[in-house]
Each structure stands twice: as structure tokens, then as C-alpha cells.
Design a protein around this motif. Structure first.
Motif, PDB file in Angstrom:
ATOM      1  N   GLY A   2     -14.311  -0.502-101.018  1.00 45.49           N
ATOM      2  CA  GLY A   2     -14.099  -1.972-101.341  1.00 45.49           C
ATOM      3  C   GLY A   2     -13.180  -2.768-100.648  1.00 45.49           C
ATOM      4  O   GLY A   2     -12.381  -2.145 -99.705  1.00 45.49           O
ATOM      5  N   THR A   3     -13.487  -4.103-100.599  1.00 48.29           N
ATOM      6  CA  THR A   3     -12.597  -4.883 -99.526  1.00 48.29           C
ATOM      7  C   THR A   3     -11.217  -4.770 -99.877  1.00 48.29           C
ATOM      8  O   THR A   3     -10.290  -4.708 -99.103  1.00 48.29           O
ATOM      9  N   LEU A   4     -10.661  -4.757-101.240  1.00 41.76           N
ATOM     10  CA  LEU A   4      -9.381  -4.714-101.588  1.00 41.76           C
ATOM     11  C   LEU A   4      -8.732  -3.440-101.299  1.00 41.76           C
ATOM     12  O   LEU A   4      -7.758  -3.324-100.777  1.00 41.76           O
ATOM     13  N   LEU A   6      -9.772  -1.549 -98.755  1.00 39.69           N
ATOM     14  CA  LEU A   6      -9.630  -1.348 -97.168  1.00 39.69           C
ATOM     15  C   LEU A   6      -8.475  -2.277 -96.832  1.00 39.69           C
ATOM     16  O   LEU A   6      -7.652  -2.031 -95.907  1.00 39.69           O
ATOM     17  N   ILE A   7      -8.272  -3.723 -97.333  1.00 35.85           N
ATOM     18  CA  ILE A   7      -7.013  -4.168 -97.085  1.00 35.85           C
ATOM     19  C   ILE A   7      -5.608  -3.681 -97.383  1.00 35.85           C
ATOM     20  O   ILE A   7      -4.719  -3.599 -96.555  1.00 35.85           O
ATOM     21  N   LYS A   8      -5.630  -2.710 -98.444  1.00 36.39           N
ATOM     22  CA  LYS A   8      -4.684  -1.776 -99.006  1.00 36.39           C
ATOM     23  C   LYS A   8      -4.313  -0.826 -98.018  1.00 36.39           C
ATOM     24  O   LYS A   8      -3.069  -0.549 -97.522  1.00 36.39           O
ATOM     25  N   GLU A   9      -5.403  -0.219 -97.703  1.00 33.21           N
ATOM     26  CA  GLU A   9      -5.176   0.876 -96.525  1.00 33.21           C
ATOM     27  C   GLU A   9      -4.637   0.452 -95.160  1.00 33.21           C
ATOM     28  O   GLU A   9      -3.875   1.195 -94.451  1.00 33.21           O
ATOM     29  N   PHE A  10      -5.105  -1.049 -94.851  1.00 37.10           N
ATOM     30  CA  PHE A  10      -4.734  -1.494 -93.510  1.00 37.10           C
ATOM     31  C   PHE A  10      -3.201  -1.738 -93.795  1.00 37.10           C
ATOM     32  O   PHE A  10      -2.607  -1.645 -92.638  1.00 37.10           O
ATOM     33  N   LEU A  11      -2.607  -2.230 -94.774  1.00 35.94           N
ATOM     34  CA  LEU A  11      -1.345  -2.520 -95.024  1.00 35.94           C
ATOM     35  C   LEU A  11      -0.355  -1.492 -94.710  1.00 35.94           C
ATOM     36  O   LEU A  11       0.879  -1.515 -95.039  1.00 35.94           O
TER      37      LEU A  11
END
Length: 477
Positions: A2-4, A6-11
Motif C-alpha cells: 500500500g501507499t502508506l 511504501l511511504i513508511k519504507e521510504f522514510l
């Protein structure tokens, strides 16, 4: 993913460093290829990469197959084709600050400016090269070593039509006239109009392959042009030319690059932003593709460990089974059948036939990989008690004697051997072992043959290795 997620993984800090390094590589690659005039090829590479990333996301097996089978060949081809550009990228990546020149009171820059405008006024052609951080010697050829203290009369005499090196370039390095009569590489791009001659194309060629500042005076038009990083412009005055020279020296003694005005600053920041956005898209696509759930059947061998004392595994047994494994693509890509193995511990088995169910505890699974199914899911294993007993040695005769010959007798020595083997059930025939094959086609007389003993794994010799067996075959015609 999911988008969230993916963002969490990016951070995660490691992933942010990963994306930043990718963005920096794209930025340097674009700026280098743009300066060398081959940025359109990079655009084509980005299109090809976008198609591959889309194929990964949409699971387009045809495109993925083409890329996976051609990627190694294309990579080698790109390295060969872009060898000069790649070399230049690495050279720029390791460029460090250095003080190239010192010009107290702007004396040297004033000599260059006055000399160039005087040459332009007299319609005398000239090329002056001011090196940057990058080494230009590999791009130069011919010429003469000078290493002279700069002066206006010397500059004018170098480009005098009667001078032997007036058609070449003058290199000014470390505050000295270091070389003259030097030949420069011609440009391989079509940036310059056809009306410009060899001097301009040579200046553009050096400006495309290095970060040197090249000053050119046209012999036909009496005009002055500057070339730097693959671009050409014409200074309108002595002050503008001197500013360009001093700025070039300042850049190479203090900074990796300097943003001289708002337009240049905005352009570089835009390129950085686009590089970072492309890096984020590339990284996100890879993460999404690697996070895709994959199921794959793998065939693995079955390994049976030692059974309990006085027991042996008998009868038919499976030599390999099929495992259906599942996991993310990143985990499944590293799975190889050679690294897997199904181990069955027979130490707790009892005599008789029993069912053994295969579970994930029996398989050496990599981290992140799950066992979904086993085919067959269970094994029927039979263990029998073993005891010492005598086994009859039976010769293994293969084929037939030549025409007209018959076997009169076959004698085996020893006739029996002592073995450790499962106890025969009632009604079973006596225990036997066989010899290695004896081929009868070539026997036309009484023959003595030495053979080895062949037995299944459940039958073992007692106390010593298997003896050689002597087989005496007597024939008659």
C-alpha cells in the motif's frame, strides 16, 4: 504494497540514502551527457527503463523475458559505446578542489584579453585553452612545450601567420604559456552551424570532452567566441571576457560548480528535482515489484538419516519431492533447489511400515520463504530388523555365448558371504547378492573372471569389505 507502507519504507534512513545516491548518479549522468551532446541517448535509455519498470509492475511476462535475456548484452554494448562518457562521469565524480592559477592584480587575464581583442582586430586566427579541474592532456596531440612567462608580445608572436604553431592552440596552465601549436579533438556533434570552421569545431570538441574554457578568434570574421561545457557564446566586451576568465579560474580553485545567476540556479535546481523524482519512481517501482507475492514449485532430493540400531530402511522410497514455496519476489529470487533439502530423521522409527508427514520443519527454508504444499505430502516408509546371516553369491550373466557354444558349468568362489541384512519374512526366498555383469558374447573358451559384489543399501558386509568373487565358466562346443 500500500501507499502508506511504501511511504513508511521510504522514510527508513537506509532507503533515503539509497534514493539520494541514485538521484545524484542520474544528475551527474545527465549533466555529463548534456555537455557531451549525447543527452538524447540518455532520454532513450530512460524510456527503455520506464518500459521495463512498467512491465515489472503490470507483470508483463513477454517484456520481462525480452529484458532479462537481452539485458547483459545491452549492458556490455552500452559500456563499449559510451566508454568516453562513462570515463568522463567517473573523472568528474572524483574531481577535487585545487588551485589551478593565481593572477595577482589580474595581470595574466588582462594579457589574454588584450591579446585576443588585438588578434580579432587584425583578423588573425587563434585558440587559447584554459584548463579546468579535468586533465586535458589525453585530449591533446602534437604541439611544442613552451613553459614561458606570459607577455603580450609573446602571445602575439605565437599567433603570427609566420609562426610554426599559429594554426594550433596555446595552452595556459599554472600561470605559464605551457604549450603551443597543439591540436584539439574535433566535435562529433552537430551543435555548430556549417559556416564555422575547423578552429571552432576543435574548440567545441575540447569543451565537450573536458571542463576547459576555450577562447577562439575567427580569422575570417574577426570575432571572438568562448566555449565551455559544450556551449558557445560571444563576449561583447573586454570586461565580459575578463569576467569569464576570472570566473573560470575561481570555479576551479574554490568550488565544484558555482551558480552565477538566478536562471542558472533555477535550471540546476530543476534538474536536481527531476533527478530526485526519477530516483523515487525507480526505487518505488523496484520495491513494489520486489514485494510482489510469488509462488514457485521446486524439486528437491530426499535425504534419509541413519536409522536406529539393528534397523534398515527397506522397500521402495521417494528419492525426491516437489515443494511449492511462496514469498515476496525479493526473497524468492534467491531460492535455489541446491540450497534446499528434505531431511527425514529415521532414528526414532520402529520396525514395520509407518506414515511420515512432511512439514516445514523438515525443509531448510530461507528467511521469508514459506512452504505452501508438498507433493507427495506423506511418505510410506518400511523399516526392518537386521541380523547377521549368510547370503548366496549369484553371478550376473548377461547375453549369450557365441553360436555353437554352451555353458557346461559355472563355479563361484566364495559361494556365500556373511552379511548384515533385514531378516527375511516367512515364505521369502533365501537371501542372495549378485556380482558385477559378466558379458557372455566374448566367451568362447573356459574363462575365469574376477567380479565385485553388488547389493542394495540395506545389505552390508560383516566385519570387513566385500571380497572379490572368482567366477569360473566352462563351455563346450
Amino acid at each position: 504494497m500500500g501507499t502508506l507502507a511504501l511511504i513508511k519504507e521510504f522514510l527508513v534512513w537506509r532507503n533515503m540514502i539509497d534514493v539520494s545516491l541514485i538521484a545524484a548518479g542520474l544528475f551527474v549522468l545527465y549533466r555529463t551527457l548534456k555537455r557531451l551532446g549525447t543527452w538524447k541517448i540518455m532520454a532513450g535509455m530512460l524510456v527503455a527503463m520506464s518500459i521495463f519498470l512498467m512491465a515489472n509492475v503490470l507483470n508483463l511476462n513477454g517484456i520481462k523475458w525480452i529484458y532479462s535475456n537481452l539485458s547483459h548484452v545491452v549492458l556490455i554494448a552500452l559500456i563499449v559505446i559510451f566508454q568516453p562518457e562513462l570515463r568522463k562521469i567517473f573523472e568528474r565524480a572524483v574531481s577535487i578542489r585545487r588551485s589551478e592559477i593565481s593572477d595577482p592584480g589580474n595581470v595574466l587575464s588582462r594579457i589574454i584579453v588584450d591579446g585576443l581583442f588585438a588578434l580579432a582586430k587584425e583578423y588573425r586566427g587563434a585558440i587559447i585553452v584554459l584548463p579546468g579541474k579535468e586533465n586535458i592532456q589525453e585530449s591533446l596531440s602534437g604541439g611544442y612545450i613552451l613553459k614561458a612567462r606570459p607577455s603580450l608580445p609573446l602571445l602575439m608572436s605565437i599567433f603570427d601567420p609566420n609562426s610554426p604553431g599559429h594554426d594550433g592552440a596555446l595552452v595556459i596552465s599554472r600561470g605559464l604559456f605551457s604549450q603551443f601549436g597543439v591540436r584539439l579533438p574535433l566535435s562529433h556533434t552537430a551543435k555548430l552551424p556549417a559556416e564555422y570552421g575547423t578552429r571552432h569545431h576543435a574548440a567545441m570538441g575540447l569543451a565537450e570532452t573536458t571542463d576547459a574554457l576555450v577562447c577562439v578568434v575567427s580569422e575570417e570574421r574577426g570575432q571572438l567566441s568562448l566555449f565551455h561545457k559544450g556551449e558557445m557564446w560571444k563576449p561583447a566586451s573586454k570586461e565580459e571576457l575578463q569576467t569569464a576568465i576570472l570566473s573560470h579560474w575561481k570555479d576551479n580553485s574554490s568550488y565544484l560548480f558555482e551558480l552565477k545567476d538566478g536562471h542558472s540556479r533555477l535550471s540546476v535546481f530543476r534538474q536536481m528535482a527531476i533527478s530526485f523524482a526519477l530516483a523515487v519512481v525507480f526505487w518505488s517501482t523496484i520495491i513494489v515489484a520486489q514485494g510482489e507475492w510469488v509462488e514457485r514449485p521446486v524439486t528437491v532430493p530426499v535425504e534419509y538419516s541413519a536409522s536406529g540400531p539393528n534397523l534398515a530402511l527397506v522397500g521402495a522410497r521417494e528419492k525426491e519431492v516437489q515443494l511449492v514455496l511462496g514469498g515476496t519476489k525479493s526473497h524468492m529470487d534467491g531460492v535455489a533447489s541446491a540450497d534446499l533439502g528434505l531431511k527425514i530423521d529415521l532414528s526414532q522409527f520402529k520396525p514395520g511400515t509407518q506414515t511420515y508427514f512432511i512439514t516445514s520443519e523438515n525443509v531448510n527454508l530461507p528467511k521469508g520463504v514459506k512452504l505452501l504444499e508438498v507433493i507427495p505430502s506423506k511418505l510410506e516408509l518400511t523399516l526392518a530388523s537386521i541380523a547377521e546371516q549368510w547370503a548366496t553369491v549369484v553371478p550376473q550373466l548377461v547375453g549369450s555365448l557365441p553360436s555353437g557354444f554352451k555353458i557346461r558349468s559355472v563355479d563361484v568362489l566364495p559361494q556365500k558371504v556373511r552379511v548384515s541384512a533385514p531378516t527375511p519374512e516367512k515364505g521369502e526366498r533365501a537371501l542372495t547378492v549378485t556380482t558385477t555383469p559378466i558379458y557372455l558374447e566374448s566367451i568362447n573358451e573356459n574363462t575365469r573372471v574376477l567380479c565385485k559384489i553388488i547389493t542394495p543399501q540395506t545389505i552390508q558386509p560383516v566385519g570387513k569389505p566385500w571380497p572379490d568373487v572368482e567366477v569360473n565358466i566352462k563351455v563346450k562346443h
